[in-house]
Design a protein around this motif. Structure first.
Motif, short mmCIF file in Angstrom:
data_model
loop_
_atom_site.label_atom_id
_atom_site.label_comp_id
_atom_site.label_asym_id
_atom_site.label_seq_id
_atom_site.Cartn_x
_atom_site.Cartn_y
_atom_site.Cartn_z
N LYS A 191 0.80 -1.21 0.00
CA LYS A 191 0.00 0.00 0.00
C LYS A 191 0.84 1.28 0.00
O LYS A 191 0.49 2.26 -0.68
N ILE A 192 1.91 1.29 0.74
CA ILE A 192 2.70 2.52 0.86
C ILE A 192 3.39 2.84 -0.46
O ILE A 192 3.38 3.99 -0.93
N GLU A 193 4.01 1.83 -1.08
CA GLU A 193 4.67 2.05 -2.37
C GLU A 193 3.65 2.46 -3.43
O GLU A 193 3.91 3.35 -4.25
N ALA A 194 2.48 1.82 -3.39
CA ALA A 194 1.41 2.20 -4.32
C ALA A 194 0.98 3.64 -4.08
O ALA A 194 0.78 4.41 -5.03
N ASN A 195 0.87 4.01 -2.82
CA ASN A 195 0.48 5.38 -2.47
C ASN A 195 1.47 6.39 -3.06
O ASN A 195 1.08 7.45 -3.59
N TYR A 196 2.72 6.08 -2.96
CA TYR A 196 3.78 6.95 -3.50
C TYR A 196 3.66 7.09 -5.01
O TYR A 196 3.73 8.19 -5.56
N LEU A 197 3.42 5.96 -5.69
CA LEU A 197 3.29 6.01 -7.15
C LEU A 197 2.03 6.78 -7.57
O LEU A 197 2.04 7.48 -8.58
N TYR A 198 0.96 6.65 -6.78
CA TYR A 198 -0.24 7.44 -7.08
C TYR A 198 0.08 8.92 -7.08
O TYR A 198 -0.39 9.69 -7.94
N SER A 199 0.89 9.33 -6.11
CA SER A 199 1.23 10.76 -6.03
C SER A 199 2.08 11.19 -7.23
O SER A 199 1.95 12.32 -7.71
N LEU A 200 2.96 10.31 -7.72
CA LEU A 200 3.77 10.64 -8.90
C LEU A 200 2.89 10.81 -10.12
O LEU A 200 3.06 11.74 -10.91
N THR A 243 -6.07 8.57 -9.31
CA THR A 243 -5.09 8.53 -8.21
C THR A 243 -5.69 9.09 -6.93
O THR A 243 -5.40 8.60 -5.83
N TYR A 244 -6.54 10.11 -7.06
CA TYR A 244 -7.21 10.68 -5.89
C TYR A 244 -8.07 9.61 -5.21
O TYR A 244 -8.12 9.52 -3.98
N GLN A 245 -8.74 8.80 -6.02
CA GLN A 245 -9.63 7.79 -5.46
C GLN A 245 -8.89 6.77 -4.62
O GLN A 245 -9.43 6.28 -3.62
N PHE A 246 -7.68 6.45 -4.98
CA PHE A 246 -6.97 5.37 -4.31
C PHE A 246 -5.87 5.84 -3.36
O PHE A 246 -5.36 5.05 -2.57
N GLY A 291 3.59 17.13 -4.12
CA GLY A 291 2.50 16.37 -4.74
C GLY A 291 1.76 15.52 -3.73
O GLY A 291 0.53 15.39 -3.79
N ILE A 292 2.49 14.93 -2.81
CA ILE A 292 1.86 14.10 -1.77
C ILE A 292 0.97 14.96 -0.88
O ILE A 292 -0.18 14.60 -0.57
N TRP A 293 1.47 16.13 -0.49
CA TRP A 293 0.66 17.04 0.34
C TRP A 293 -0.53 17.59 -0.43
O TRP A 293 -1.61 17.82 0.14
N ALA A 294 -0.38 17.80 -1.73
CA ALA A 294 -1.49 18.31 -2.54
C ALA A 294 -2.64 17.31 -2.57
O ALA A 294 -3.81 17.68 -2.43
N LEU A 295 -2.32 16.03 -2.79
CA LEU A 295 -3.35 15.00 -2.77
C LEU A 295 -4.03 14.94 -1.41
O LEU A 295 -5.26 14.80 -1.31
#
Length: 800
Positions: A242-251, A263-266, A287-291
């Motif tokens: 989940k954490i690595e996926a979260n990081y990629l969503y932000s990218l 990406t916002y949904q997940f 980007g992480i803080w923006a999401l």
């Protein structure tokens, strides 16, 4: 007298019938995003790709135009770069995104691509012998596209069915070609299709490995690389990483416009601290803080500060500013300008149905204004470091916050910083802010301001026809301006603006294609509802003059560009308003200027005005009475004139006028003389008008004199008292005493109806029963009017 108790029970049913009441489950309602007030709508180009994230209590902003399709355009440019500059971008776009796969295959299978797409430079290039590999890839991609059109959820973790099996069938071909193709660009496109197929079929490890092999070194600005990265993130998420996926969503969120919503949904805000550890630079941190900020429905200034301090030029800064301003509009403007609490409920901003909402509302207002000042201070601080292209936008955001806080002069200082060369969106928002400024400064009534107001509202109206965003803005603006004209005593203009506001609100709701919400009947009463609450006789005259005016100015044209009440509907209202205050002469003039059969052919008059209004309660009903308002008021005027000329006629005439006024009250047989509907639920601060009270204002609050005469029969009582002074005739005195008893008893009933459920019941004091049963019990009048209820009170007094 017992019949009145039946009226109390059925009153609400009559009110529903007359008002066009819309019953949905427990009753009529408005959707949260429909009534929400929002006027800060400066949609600069930087905001286009963030439209799904505009502030709303809904899950998504479904009322906004589609995204700008910037990723599709990027993909077309990448195709052009891979092929030839001679291939036109619009031709690539047509084949990739406007032609359905079945249409494409119809031409391809018949060998008629050239004929089907004559003149298309993309097809012409692909049909050249040396470019067959590229054509083969396009055919494969269209096959996969066709497959995805038949999968209900192509983004699911795993999908296998009769249609999903096509994905499995395509995988061997993709695996073979990705290894055989020599052209790196083409190989990457096959790799992308393979990644997509692996993810769809649940082969997550293969999906990740393929991405790492072919895309790990591809330029991060490549749209294909970011699309593939989203599939890798989905695969990691499916494997529990989940954490690595979260990081990629932000990218992907940072780099890819089309996939921002996905990406916002997940993206998981709860994993933000662990996700930040993986960030490689400040841009990624931003980007992480923006999401995280976009997922925060409450105050998100803390996250916004983190975005700005890490990347002052981050693309999400304009949307974050807009969202915070829109939140404050909702928290502060919505409760102020509507009958509702803020549209987005949380532990602090609770619903208007809460028992202590008035206390909660004031507490939240103080807190929200403190947050507004904090946000405004932040905007002041960042302007020196922000993108210069955003300065006008930030100035407008600050000005709007100052206006919400009623610091109007500070807002005006910021308006002066915005020049005439600013783009049209900024200029329109500036004009919107100026309208607010003039409204709050009570300068909205000036002729030059009205002209500017007309221009701004008309421009918003034109834009609203194409983009529902502006319907929300113009609805909100009309609400504010309507109240400004009301404060300044121009009720005619205020009412027309209010009904225009409601039309724009309804259009906004319809643009969202909701199926369950409706105003119900918007017929006869709708056009006069506002004036029924606020207008004077003089205000109705102003409307009549305006509607008849030949050469209207721009502001008047805007006001009248809607379905208007008819002349006769206004004349009837004018007569009704006059009757409510006992101005019989004006009422007579209004009614007598209308068609004689008007009340037979319009509204519900024929259904409810059908009894003799000169008959006292408890007497037999005159079912043959022909009711006509004009004739009736002429008779009242004649009775008044005769009473003034002949003193011996005063008592009898005043009794008749008093009985007419009593029967025109809530308690009488002709209540529609004084009211357009009927009710018995004052404990809810409502009259008989259902949603009309919610939208236009409560009759109890805005027509005190009317309520005194309609519910408490004070005007009728005055005439009975005057009659009493002018006679010694026992029969007349008996009728006067009985009518005074009726007024007194009905006053008691109304007080009981207003009593809260937890309040102690009141006790009726039978003030006039003693006289009726001791002084007038031998009269014919007493024999005709006394009833069982009166007998019960007399027995309690030992008189019967």
């Amino acid at each position: 007298m017992e019949k009145k108790l039946l009226k109390i029970i059925i009153g609400f049913l009559i009110s529903a019938q007359l008002s066009g009441f819309k019953s949905v489950a427990c009753g009529w309602y408005e959707y949260d995003d429909t009534y929400r007030i929002s006027m800060f709508r400066a949609e600069i180009p930087e905001l286009f790709v963030f439209r799904p994230f505009y502030y709303t209590p809904d899950l998504w902003n479904t009322s906004y135009p589609e995204l700008a399709n910037t990723d599709w355009e990027k993909n077309c440019r990448e195709w052009q770069s891979d092929l030839s500059k001679n291939v036109e971008l619009r031709d690539i776009y047509t084949i990739l995104y406007k032609i359905n796969p079945d249409v494409f295959f119809l031409a391809y299978d018949d060998g008629k691509l050239k004929e089907f797409f004559e003149g298309n430079t993309f097809i012409e290039f692909l049909l050249l012998p040396n470019n067959k590999e590229w054509l083969d890839y396009l055919v494969f991609a269209k096959q996969n596209e066709f497959n995805n059109q038949f999968i209900d959820d192509p983004w699911g973790d795993s999908y296998y069915s009769e249609t999903g099996s096509i994905s499995y069938d395509l995988i061997p071909t993709a695996e073979k070609l990705v290894n055989e193709v020599k052209n790196e660009k083409l190989r990457n496109r096959y790799a992308y299709q393979l990644i997509r197929l692996y993810r769809q079929t649940g082969e997550n490890q293969e999906c990740i490995a393929t991405y790492d092999k072919y895309f790990s070194k591809v330029d991060e600005t490549s749209v294909l690389r970011n699309w593939a990265l989203l599939h890798k993130a989905e695969a990691l998420n499916a494997l529990g990483k989940k954490i690595e996926a979260n990081y990629l969503y932000s990218l992907v969120f940072n780099q890819c416009d089309e996939k921002k919503r996905r990406t916002y949904q997940f993206f998981s805000k709860s994993l933000i601290n662990q996700t930040l550890i993986l960030a490689k630079n400040k841009e990624e941190i931003a980007g992480i803080w923006a999401l995280s900020a976009l997922q925060n429905p409450g105050p998100a200034l803390t996250e916004m500060k983190k975005v700005f301090e890490n990347d002052p030029n981050h693309s999400a800064i304009p949307i974050l500013v807009m969202r915070e301003v829109n939140k404050l509009e909702d928290w502060l403007f919505t409760p102020e300008l509507t009958s509702h609490s803020p549209s987005l409920k949380d532990e602090e901003h609770q619903g208007e149905w809460e028992e202590d909402y008035a206390i909660i509302k004031e507490k939240n207002k103080k807190k929200d204004l403190e947050y507004l000042n904090e946000l405004n201070s932040f905007l002041s601080d960042i302007k020196s470091k922000a993108n210069p292209n955003l300065i006008d936008y930030l100035n407008l955001a600050q000005a709007h916050l100052y206006l919400i806080a009623r610091e109007n002069k500070k807002a005006l200082e910021l308006f002066n910083l915005i020049g005439n060369k600013a783009n049209s969106t900024i200029q329109l928002q500036k004009n919107t802010e100026l309208v607010l400024y003039y409204s709050f400064e009570n300068e909205i009534v000036k002729d030059d301001v009205k002209e500017m107001l007309a221009k701004t509202l008309s421009e918003l109206e034109k834009l609203g026809a194409k983009n529902p965003t502006y319907l929300k803005q113009i609805h909100s603006l009309c609400e504010v301006v309507s109240r400004a004209f009301n404060r300044n005593g121009d009720i005619a203009t205020a009412g027309l603006l209010k009904t225009r506001a409601e039309d724009f609100k309804n259009d906004f709701e319809q643009s969202k294609k909701e199926e369950y919400w409706s105003y119900g009947d918007r017929g006869y009463y709708w056009q006069i509802a506002y004036y029924d609450r606020f207008a004077s006789i003089q205000d109705i005259d102003k409307l009549l003059i305006l509607f008849a005016k030949k050469n209207k100015n721009n502001f008047e044209k805007f006001l009248c560009n809607q379905e208007l009440p008819t002349k006769n509907a206004l004349l009837d209202l004018k007569g009704t308003l006059a009757l409510r205050i006992g101005d019989f002469k004006t009422a007579n003039e209004a009614f007598s200027s209308m068609p004689h059969d008007y009340w037979e052919k319009n509204y519900e008059y024929k259904s409810f005005l059908r009894h003799n209004p000169f008959i006292a309660p408890n007497l037999p009903v005159d079912t043959n009475y022909v009711f006509n308002k004009a004739d009736l008021l002429k008779q009242i005027v004649n009775l008044m004139d005769e009473a003034n000329r002949k003193s011996e006629k005063k008592a009898a005439n005043f009794i008749k006028i008093g009985q007419f006024l009593y029967n025109s009250s809530y308690w009488g047989n002709s209540w529609m003389m004084m009211s357009y509907s009927w009710t018995s639920i004052p404990q809810y601060q409502s009259t008989a008008y259902g949603y009309y009270d919610v939208l236009f204002g409560n009759m109890n609050d805005n027509a005190r004199n009317y309520m005194d005469n309609y519910y408490y029969c004070k005007l009728a009582l005055n005439y009975f008292q005057e009659a009493e002074k002018n006679t010694k005739d026992k029969e007349l005195l008996a009728m006067i005493t009985f009518m005074k008893h009726c007024c007194s008893y009905d006053d008691y009933l109304w007080q009981e109806m207003k009593r809260g459920w937890d309040e102690k019941p009141g006790v009726y004091t039978p003030l006039y029963i003693k006289d009726l049963y001791t002084k007038y019990n031998k009269t014919n009048t007493f024999e005709q009017v006394h009833c069982a209820l009166m007998d019960d009170y007399a027995m309690g007094l030992g008189l019967y």
